[in-house]
Scaffold this active site. Structure first.
Site, PDB file in Angstrom:
ATOM      1  N   ARG A  19     -18.354   4.733   3.904  1.00  0.00           N
ATOM      2  CA  ARG A  19     -18.389   5.399   2.774  1.00  0.00           C
ATOM      3  C   ARG A  19     -20.025   4.817   2.257  1.00  0.00           C
ATOM      4  O   ARG A  19     -20.853   4.060   2.173  1.00  0.00           O
ATOM      5  CB  ARG A  19     -17.864   4.594   1.466  1.00  0.00           C
ATOM      6  CG  ARG A  19     -16.163   5.095   2.204  1.00  0.00           C
ATOM      7  CD  ARG A  19     -15.526   3.984   1.124  1.00  0.00           C
ATOM      8  NE  ARG A  19     -15.857   2.685   1.617  1.00  0.00           N
ATOM      9  CZ  ARG A  19     -14.730   2.513   1.086  1.00  0.00           C
ATOM     10  NH1 ARG A  19     -13.931   2.534   0.088  1.00  0.00           N
ATOM     11  NH2 ARG A  19     -14.340   0.614   1.487  1.00  0.00           N
ATOM     12  N   LYS A  53      -1.141   2.437   7.124  1.00  0.00           N
ATOM     13  CA  LYS A  53      -1.741   0.965   6.900  1.00  0.00           C
ATOM     14  C   LYS A  53      -1.033   0.550   7.170  1.00  0.00           C
ATOM     15  O   LYS A  53      -0.839  -0.475   8.076  1.00  0.00           O
ATOM     16  CB  LYS A  53      -2.169   1.624   5.870  1.00  0.00           C
ATOM     17  CG  LYS A  53      -3.769   0.776   5.836  1.00  0.00           C
ATOM     18  CD  LYS A  53      -4.344   1.009   4.260  1.00  0.00           C
ATOM     19  CE  LYS A  53      -5.859   1.864   4.642  1.00  0.00           C
ATOM     20  NZ  LYS A  53      -6.644   1.489   3.499  1.00  0.00           N
ATOM     21  N   ASP A 105       1.093  -0.492  -0.054  1.00  0.00           N
ATOM     22  CA  ASP A 105       0.143  -0.365   0.090  1.00  0.00           C
ATOM     23  C   ASP A 105       1.108   1.119  -0.201  1.00  0.00           C
ATOM     24  O   ASP A 105       2.309   1.369   0.527  1.00  0.00           O
ATOM     25  CB  ASP A 105      -0.875   0.060   0.985  1.00  0.00           C
ATOM     26  CG  ASP A 105      -2.432   0.764   1.351  1.00  0.00           C
ATOM     27  OD1 ASP A 105      -2.984   0.224   0.797  1.00  0.00           O
ATOM     28  OD2 ASP A 105      -2.055   1.903   1.172  1.00  0.00           O
ATOM     29  N   CYS A 147     -19.622   0.312  -2.554  1.00  0.00           N
ATOM     30  CA  CYS A 147     -19.971  -0.095  -3.740  1.00  0.00           C
ATOM     31  C   CYS A 147     -21.617   0.303  -4.527  1.00  0.00           C
ATOM     32  O   CYS A 147     -21.075   0.537  -5.663  1.00  0.00           O
ATOM     33  CB  CYS A 147     -19.832  -2.148  -3.557  1.00  0.00           C
ATOM     34  SG  CYS A 147     -18.133  -2.835  -3.431  1.00  0.00           S
ATOM     35  N   LYS A 196     -21.658   3.113  -6.014  1.00  0.00           N
ATOM     36  CA  LYS A 196     -20.917   4.410  -7.299  1.00  0.00           C
ATOM     37  C   LYS A 196     -21.215   3.215  -8.155  1.00  0.00           C
ATOM     38  O   LYS A 196     -20.747   4.133  -9.374  1.00  0.00           O
ATOM     39  CB  LYS A 196     -19.370   4.137  -6.463  1.00  0.00           C
ATOM     40  CG  LYS A 196     -18.717   2.635  -6.332  1.00  0.00           C
ATOM     41  CD  LYS A 196     -16.917   2.716  -5.760  1.00  0.00           C
ATOM     42  CE  LYS A 196     -16.410   1.730  -5.798  1.00  0.00           C
ATOM     43  NZ  LYS A 196     -16.477   1.038  -6.428  1.00  0.00           N
ATOM     44  N   THR A 205     -13.218  -2.977  -8.798  1.00  0.00           N
ATOM     45  CA  THR A 205     -14.393  -3.225 -10.035  1.00  0.00           C
ATOM     46  C   THR A 205     -14.266  -2.061 -11.050  1.00  0.00           C
ATOM     47  O   THR A 205     -13.832  -1.048 -10.603  1.00  0.00           O
ATOM     48  CB  THR A 205     -15.690  -2.706  -8.770  1.00  0.00           C
ATOM     49  OG1 THR A 205     -15.867  -3.379  -7.810  1.00  0.00           O
ATOM     50  CG2 THR A 205     -17.211  -2.602  -9.905  1.00  0.00           C
ATOM     51  N   THR A 235     -11.987   2.945  -6.811  1.00  0.00           N
ATOM     52  CA  THR A 235     -12.626   2.905  -7.940  1.00  0.00           C
ATOM     53  C   THR A 235     -13.607   4.139  -7.735  1.00  0.00           C
ATOM     54  O   THR A 235     -14.481   3.613  -7.792  1.00  0.00           O
ATOM     55  CB  THR A 235     -12.725   2.200  -8.677  1.00  0.00           C
ATOM     56  OG1 THR A 235     -13.406   1.254  -8.158  1.00  0.00           O
ATOM     57  CG2 THR A 235     -11.669   1.379  -9.589  1.00  0.00           C
ATOM     58  N   GLY A 294     -26.457   1.748   0.471  1.00  0.00           N
ATOM     59  CA  GLY A 294     -25.599   2.536   0.893  1.00  0.00           C
ATOM     60  C   GLY A 294     -24.167   1.508   0.121  1.00  0.00           C
ATOM     61  O   GLY A 294     -24.191   0.511   0.434  1.00  0.00           O
TER      62      GLY A 294
HETATM   63  P1  NAD Z   1     -10.142   0.499   0.060  1.00  0.00           P
HETATM   64  O1  NAD Z   1      -9.801   2.345   0.012  1.00  0.00           O
HETATM   65  O2  NAD Z   1     -10.255   0.304   0.877  1.00  0.00           O
HETATM   66  O3  NAD Z   1      -8.619   0.195  -0.454  1.00  0.00           O
HETATM   67  C1  NAD Z   1      -7.787   0.789  -1.403  1.00  0.00           C
HETATM   68  C2  NAD Z   1      -6.280   1.272  -1.435  1.00  0.00           C
HETATM   69  O4  NAD Z   1      -5.307   1.179  -2.660  1.00  0.00           O
HETATM   70  C3  NAD Z   1      -5.971   2.160  -0.004  1.00  0.00           C
HETATM   71  O5  NAD Z   1      -5.129   1.536   1.242  1.00  0.00           O
HETATM   72  C4  NAD Z   1      -5.108   2.734  -0.927  1.00  0.00           C
HETATM   73  O6  NAD Z   1      -3.795   3.389  -0.235  1.00  0.00           O
HETATM   74  C5  NAD Z   1      -4.321   2.181  -1.850  1.00  0.00           C
HETATM   75  N1  NAD Z   1      -3.926   2.145  -2.935  1.00  0.00           N
HETATM   76  C6  NAD Z   1      -4.267   3.090  -3.956  1.00  0.00           C
HETATM   77  N2  NAD Z   1      -2.989   3.356  -5.070  1.00  0.00           N
HETATM   78  C7  NAD Z   1      -2.474   2.257  -4.554  1.00  0.00           C
HETATM   79  C8  NAD Z   1      -1.143   2.142  -5.256  1.00  0.00           C
HETATM   80  N3  NAD Z   1      -0.546   2.313  -6.545  1.00  0.00           N
HETATM   81  N4  NAD Z   1       0.211   1.266  -4.754  1.00  0.00           N
HETATM   82  C9  NAD Z   1      -0.002   1.038  -3.583  1.00  0.00           C
HETATM   83  N5  NAD Z   1      -1.836   0.911  -2.816  1.00  0.00           N
HETATM   84  C10 NAD Z   1      -2.511   1.377  -3.085  1.00  0.00           C
HETATM   85  O7  NAD Z   1     -11.114   0.023  -1.068  1.00  0.00           O
HETATM   86  P2  NAD Z   1     -11.564  -1.748  -1.607  1.00  0.00           P
HETATM   87  O8  NAD Z   1     -12.788  -0.723  -0.640  1.00  0.00           O
HETATM   88  O9  NAD Z   1     -11.193  -1.990  -0.651  1.00  0.00           O
HETATM   89  O10 NAD Z   1     -11.728  -1.055  -2.854  1.00  0.00           O
HETATM   90  C11 NAD Z   1     -10.947  -1.688  -3.549  1.00  0.00           C
HETATM   91  C12 NAD Z   1     -11.876  -2.311  -4.890  1.00  0.00           C
HETATM   92  O11 NAD Z   1     -12.410  -2.930  -4.499  1.00  0.00           O
HETATM   93  C13 NAD Z   1     -12.730  -1.304  -5.773  1.00  0.00           C
HETATM   94  O12 NAD Z   1     -13.071  -1.246  -6.877  1.00  0.00           O
HETATM   95  C14 NAD Z   1     -14.224  -1.682  -4.895  1.00  0.00           C
HETATM   96  O13 NAD Z   1     -15.132  -1.115  -5.691  1.00  0.00           O
HETATM   97  C15 NAD Z   1     -13.580  -3.437  -5.194  1.00  0.00           C
HETATM   98  N6  NAD Z   1     -15.122  -3.999  -3.726  1.00  0.00           N
HETATM   99  C16 NAD Z   1     -15.241  -3.119  -3.031  1.00  0.00           C
HETATM  100  C17 NAD Z   1     -15.336  -4.270  -2.065  1.00  0.00           C
HETATM  101  C18 NAD Z   1     -15.758  -4.580  -0.942  1.00  0.00           C
HETATM  102  O14 NAD Z   1     -16.905  -4.150   0.051  1.00  0.00           O
HETATM  103  N7  NAD Z   1     -15.450  -3.075  -0.521  1.00  0.00           N
HETATM  104  C19 NAD Z   1     -16.730  -5.195  -2.886  1.00  0.00           C
HETATM  105  C20 NAD Z   1     -16.157  -6.116  -3.827  1.00  0.00           C
HETATM  106  C21 NAD Z   1     -15.187  -5.200  -4.723  1.00  0.00           C
END
Ligand code: NAD
Length: 433
Positions: free
Chosen positions: A331, A35, A30, A263, A266, A122, A86, A260
């Protein structure tokens, strides 16, 4: 297999921890130094039940580590997963792909040998192909494949979902990439989890279509709930009767304050936008978005009505602000619309949430945080049950009523019944009943 996970948020961290539990060697990366420091100290930066123990077990076994150093993490990797955020791009509803493409560029400059670059985030149709184009343009010397592997886990039940998924979706274009992905997920085949292999575009579409369908199901039952209120039907009985039909299924038929979370809002916005861009408007999804936005404001009206038309000068206890129980994720939570509207209407709002305070403090200004529902209810004019945490499912209503100035509850998750409230001497409103 040696795997690199870029992004250690809800999805990246859970996936990384679970892959290491499968027996793979995983490095979670990360950019957020705080973190990674926490993770290296054995602390989990998010609230997800069971994640701390599973993480500790795999770190102790030497299969799981954390770093901010992507180049080191990529050394010898068989597959690199992109699990960065995303979010909705400001202004136009489109998914903001800048984090995904930045990660692709970083991978391109640092990759040392063949690897499968897997997008778990996603992403709209065409993104995986663009990731491939970026890497090929930067590093024509290197051989790699791309794969689309959207994630379906639910926060709050993420480990169970990852370990026992209904299905795993893998979009690939080469036999080599398919073989790598098959090996990564092979422990799941012992549990009969089907892997759906498809092309890149279909894999990308499956994720959006699935989330939009679930958001539609919730919105559908919310509209039915509005009608139930008018005609004297009970939406819970209606949902039960509908859900027993196997073609419909009982999940996602609980009416409430609107969906809400990180996911559905957005992803429905992004799908509507993708549809517009390709001249195939997603009119049902566009309606779902508008109805869900209005839903949150309707919930404010419900509270106003319960309070005799105004909350000005009233004290209101709000139970639960995270978008659902068992997560600290705020979120796009309905609370972010409902609570500020109550504060704006002149109410003194006291909030209780088992895990929401850390995120919620900055997002919900001018509220009083309490740790106990009975304390929050003291001298209150209304209680609003907004998130159905287990802690709020068996409250002593007579005790709450005694503590309140005006015993009244807006039960926006239908946890209690009018009977329970009557016995406690509490005015009561819920949804769709
Ligand atoms: P999040 O914001 O919790 O985590 C994203 C992480 O990526 C952050 O810690 C950020 O610091 C890190 N990051 C960004 N750019 C980076 C880079 N270049 N190098 C290293 N680290 C980097 O997001 P999330 O909730 O885990 O969601 C991630 C993806 O998964 C999204 O596309 C989301 O739609 C999808 N998704 C989320 C869920 C969910 O329940 N949260 C479920 C299915 C899919």
């Amino acid at each position: 297999m040696k795997l690199t996970m870029i992004g250690s948020g809800y999805v990246g961290l859970v996936s990384g921890v679970c892959f290491s539990d499968f027996g793979h060697t995983v490095v979670c990366v990360d950019k957020d130094v705080r973190k990674i420091d926490m993770l290296e100290a054995g602390e989990v930066p998010i609230y997800e039940p069971g994640l701390d123990a599973l993480m500790a077990r795999n770190v102790a076994a030497g299969r799981l580590s954390f770093t901010t150093d992507l180049a080191a993490a990529l050394e010898g990797a068989d597959a690199v997963f992109i699990g960065v955020g995303t979010p909705t791009r400001r202004g136009d509803g489109h998914a903001d792909l800048s984090y995904v493409y930045a990660a692709a560029e970083e991978i391109a400059t640092m990759l040392t040998g063949y690897a499968v670059v897997v997008t778990k985030s996603t992403v709209p149709v065409g993104t995986n192909r663009e990731v491939g184009r970026i890497i090929a343009a930067t590093r024509p010397d290197i051989s790699f494949d791309i794969a689309s592997n959207p994630e379906f886990l639910r926060e709050g039940a993420a480990i169970e979902d990852f370990m026992r998924p209904d299905r795993v979706v893998v979009g690939v274009e080469s036999d080599r990439a398919r073989a790598v992905m098959a090996e990564i997920y092979s422990p799941l085949s012992l549990r009969d989890a089907p892997i759906v292999y498809t092309d890149l575009e279909s894999a990308e579409m499956i994720k959006y279509a699935a989330n939009a369908f679930l958001a539609t199901k919730i919105t559908f039952i919310n509209e039915i709930a509005n009608l139930c209120e008018k005609v004297g039907a009970d939406v819970q009985a209606v949902a039960r009767g509908m859900g027993m039909d196997k073609r419909i299924g009982s999940k996602f038929l609980n009416s409430g304050p609107g969906y809400g979370g990180s996911c559905f809002p957005k992803d429905t916005n992004a799908l509507a936008r993708i549809g517009q861009e390709h001249a195939a408007p997603q009119r049902i999804v566009e309606q779902v978005i508008a109805i869900n936005d209005a839903r949150k404001r309707q919930m404010v009206d419900k509270v106003l009505e319960l309070c005799g038309g105004s909350v000005n000068g009233k004290r209101i206890a709000v139970l639960g602000v995270t978008f659902k129980p068992n997560t600290d994720d705020m979120r796009d939570a309905p609370a972010l619309t409902i609570v500020p509207a109550l504060v704006g209407g002149g109410a003194e709002v006291h909030v209780v949430d088992p895990q929401g305070r850390r995120e919620g403090e900055a997002l919900l200004p001018n509220v009083h945080w309490q740790s106990d529902p009975y304390v929050a209810a003291e001298q209150a004019d209304a209680l609003v049950l907004l998130t159905e945490w287990n802690e709020f499912r068996a409250l002593d209503l007579p005790r709450l009523a005694r503590a309140m100035r005006t015993p009244a509850m807006a039960d926006l998750r239908n946890v209690y019944s009018k009977d329970d409230a009557d016995k406690a001497g509490m005015a009561y409103t819920s949804v769709g009943r």
